[in-house]
Scaffold this motif. Structure first.
Motif, PDB file in Angstrom:
ATOM      1  N   GLU A  38       2.662   4.526  -4.800  1.00 50.20           N
ATOM      2  CA  GLU A  38       3.458   3.299  -4.911  1.00 50.20           C
ATOM      3  C   GLU A  38       2.591   2.040  -4.870  1.00 50.20           C
ATOM      4  OE1 GLU A  38       7.332   1.114  -2.841  1.00 50.20           O
ATOM      5  OE2 GLU A  38       6.439   2.894  -1.926  1.00 50.20           O
ATOM      6  N   ARG A  39       1.602   2.038  -3.987  1.00 44.55           N
ATOM      7  CA  ARG A  39       0.730   0.866  -3.887  1.00 44.55           C
ATOM      8  C   ARG A  39      -0.034   0.647  -5.185  1.00 44.55           C
ATOM      9  NH1 ARG A  39      -3.105   0.258   1.273  1.00 44.55           N
ATOM     10  NH2 ARG A  39      -1.013   0.186   2.182  1.00 44.55           N
ATOM     11  N   LYS A  43       0.144  -2.584  -7.826  1.00 39.59           N
ATOM     12  CA  LYS A  43      -1.066  -3.252  -8.302  1.00 39.59           C
ATOM     13  C   LYS A  43      -1.149  -3.213  -9.824  1.00 39.59           C
ATOM     14  CE  LYS A  43      -5.000  -2.709  -6.311  1.00 39.59           C
ATOM     15  NZ  LYS A  43      -6.216  -2.087  -5.690  1.00 39.59           N
TER      16      LYS A  43
END
Length: 204
Positions: A38-39, A43
């Protein structure tokens, strides 16, 4: 309609540029859009809006990146992903709508073609492009004052316009998506893309 080559291994991203320099980092971000991290996905979305399209400006990496994004709309993984509670497909559609705006739909095709004509300036354009792809940040900044940059950026717009039929095809399929937010985003993006004159890339 079959799409031009738009796999993550094509084109040579190290020979393309975005708002912050050489576009060699773009494939990893595109790969992350539909991934499990998810991160990394957040990004990647930020990268689309900050680097691939920066304040409405397209770069040479924008057309191939947009084609990859369009291809992701039909990827089953993007149906399950969200970004800040918004369906990922809606986010990608918003990006493609911005790409359509960056193709300057209000400017006639003939005018863009004239601005992109490299004849008699090939050496100057090649030198400017090499500077853009240089790791020397100060030198790359200075290049924006050169006249050849206008030709390069006009070529980018032509390449964007050549991609529009493929983008519109992918966006149209999302009009039947299960998610209302996705259908709405598709409708808005398609309205923009339909306004864009098309007629071939800078290499036509």
């Amino acid at each position: 309609m079959s799409r031009p080559g738009n796999g993550l291994g094509e084109p040579d991203w190290s020979r393309l540029f975005h708002a912050y320099g050489v576009a060699a980092d773009v494939p990893a971000h595109l790969e992350a859009l539909a991934g499990d991290d998810e991160r990394a996905r957040i990004k990647a979305v930020d990268h689309l809006w900050a680097a691939v399209i920066h304040q409405g400006t397209p770069w040479s990496a924008t057309p191939p990146a947009a084609l990859v994004v369009a291809g992701l709309l039909s990827d089953p993984r993007t149906a399950r992903r969200r970004v800040a509670a918004v369906p990922l497909r809606a986010v990608l559609l918003d990006f493609l709508g911005e790409v359509g705006e960056a193709a300057q739909p209000e400017v006639p095709q003939e005018e863009i073609r004239a601005a992109a004509d490299p004849r008699g300036r090939e050496a100057e354009i090649a030198a400017t492009l090499e500077t853009l792809l240089s790791e020397d940040a100060e030198e790359s900044e200075d290049v924006w004052d050169e006249e050849a940059i206008e030709v390069i950026m006009a070529q980018v717009v032509l390449d964007l316009r050549a991609a529009v039929p493929y983008l519109a095809e992918a966006v149209t399929a999302c009009l039947a998506d299960e998610e209302p937010e996705v259908r709405d985003a598709a409708s808005k993006a398609l309205a923009v893309l339909k306004r864009v004159p098309t007629g071939g890339s800078s290499g036509a």
